[in-house]
Design a protein around this motif. Sequence first.
Motif, PDB file in Angstrom:
ATOM      1  N   ARG A  32     158.379   5.015  13.485  1.00 15.18           N
ATOM      2  CA  ARG A  32     157.169   5.546  12.835  1.00 15.18           C
ATOM      3  C   ARG A  32     156.226   4.411  12.438  1.00 15.18           C
ATOM      4  O   ARG A  32     155.024   4.470  12.682  1.00 15.18           O
ATOM      5  CB  ARG A  32     157.577   6.374  11.619  1.00 15.18           C
ATOM      6  CG  ARG A  32     156.421   6.968  10.852  1.00 15.18           C
ATOM      7  CD  ARG A  32     156.943   7.752   9.637  1.00 15.18           C
ATOM      8  NE  ARG A  32     155.863   8.012   8.733  1.00 15.18           N
ATOM      9  CZ  ARG A  32     155.468   7.179   7.775  1.00 15.18           C
ATOM     10  NH1 ARG A  32     156.084   6.037   7.584  1.00 15.18           N
ATOM     11  NH2 ARG A  32     154.458   7.486   7.002  1.00 15.18           N
ATOM     12  N   GLU A  41     161.718  12.253  15.091  1.00 18.07           N
ATOM     13  CA  GLU A  41     162.966  12.939  14.752  1.00 18.07           C
ATOM     14  C   GLU A  41     164.050  12.537  15.740  1.00 18.07           C
ATOM     15  O   GLU A  41     163.869  12.627  16.949  1.00 18.07           O
ATOM     16  CB  GLU A  41     162.781  14.454  14.814  1.00 18.07           C
ATOM     17  CG  GLU A  41     164.048  15.202  14.463  1.00 18.07           C
ATOM     18  CD  GLU A  41     163.961  16.689  14.721  1.00 18.07           C
ATOM     19  OE1 GLU A  41     164.854  17.402  14.240  1.00 18.07           O
ATOM     20  OE2 GLU A  41     163.039  17.141  15.413  1.00 18.07           O
ATOM     21  N   GLN A  75     155.166  11.839  13.820  1.00 18.58           N
ATOM     22  CA  GLN A  75     156.417  12.523  13.495  1.00 18.58           C
ATOM     23  C   GLN A  75     157.491  11.967  14.409  1.00 18.58           C
ATOM     24  O   GLN A  75     157.303  11.917  15.628  1.00 18.58           O
ATOM     25  CB  GLN A  75     156.280  14.026  13.709  1.00 18.58           C
ATOM     26  CG  GLN A  75     157.531  14.784  13.420  1.00 18.58           C
ATOM     27  CD  GLN A  75     157.982  14.621  11.978  1.00 18.58           C
ATOM     28  OE1 GLN A  75     157.243  14.900  11.054  1.00 18.58           O
ATOM     29  NE2 GLN A  75     159.187  14.143  11.790  1.00 18.58           N
ATOM     30  N   PHE A 106     157.395  22.050   9.458  1.00 14.99           N
ATOM     31  CA  PHE A 106     157.145  20.834   8.713  1.00 14.99           C
ATOM     32  C   PHE A 106     156.297  21.152   7.510  1.00 14.99           C
ATOM     33  O   PHE A 106     155.704  22.205   7.403  1.00 14.99           O
ATOM     34  CB  PHE A 106     156.450  19.774   9.586  1.00 14.99           C
ATOM     35  CG  PHE A 106     155.114  20.204  10.110  1.00 14.99           C
ATOM     36  CD1 PHE A 106     153.974  20.051   9.351  1.00 14.99           C
ATOM     37  CD2 PHE A 106     154.993  20.771  11.372  1.00 14.99           C
ATOM     38  CE1 PHE A 106     152.740  20.449   9.840  1.00 14.99           C
ATOM     39  CE2 PHE A 106     153.763  21.165  11.859  1.00 14.99           C
ATOM     40  CZ  PHE A 106     152.641  21.007  11.090  1.00 14.99           C
TER      41      PHE A 106
END
Length: 123
Positions: free
Chosen positions: A45, A60, A58, A19
Amino acid sequence: LKMLRQGLRGGLRALLPPFQKHATPNTSVLAFAFSQLSPAEESLRSKLLDGLKATEVQVEDISHGCGAMYRIFVASKEFDGKRVLAQHRMVKDLLAADIKEMHGLQLTTMTHDQFLKETGESS
């Protein structure tokens, strides 16, 4: 649990994919290099940032875009003094409606101070 222990021994970077840091007016948020958050990822988020006053988030989608499985990392001062199980319950309670639609969730949490220690950042 074994992966979490190994990851913590190896530092936060062992738990998460590569990242780069992106600063925002309110918080320093981690974002995966070369990717944009999908609307579903951004929604999760935002809920975590607002609901837990998270300092690092984070999200994903690890199901190749279909929204069936997510990897989520959260660091928050709200986790101070709480065990990991209690931290995970806080996240799962906040995202309960979203989790009902998922097939899987990989969740990593830590306090803000733990995050700073792991990444070597200062307040």
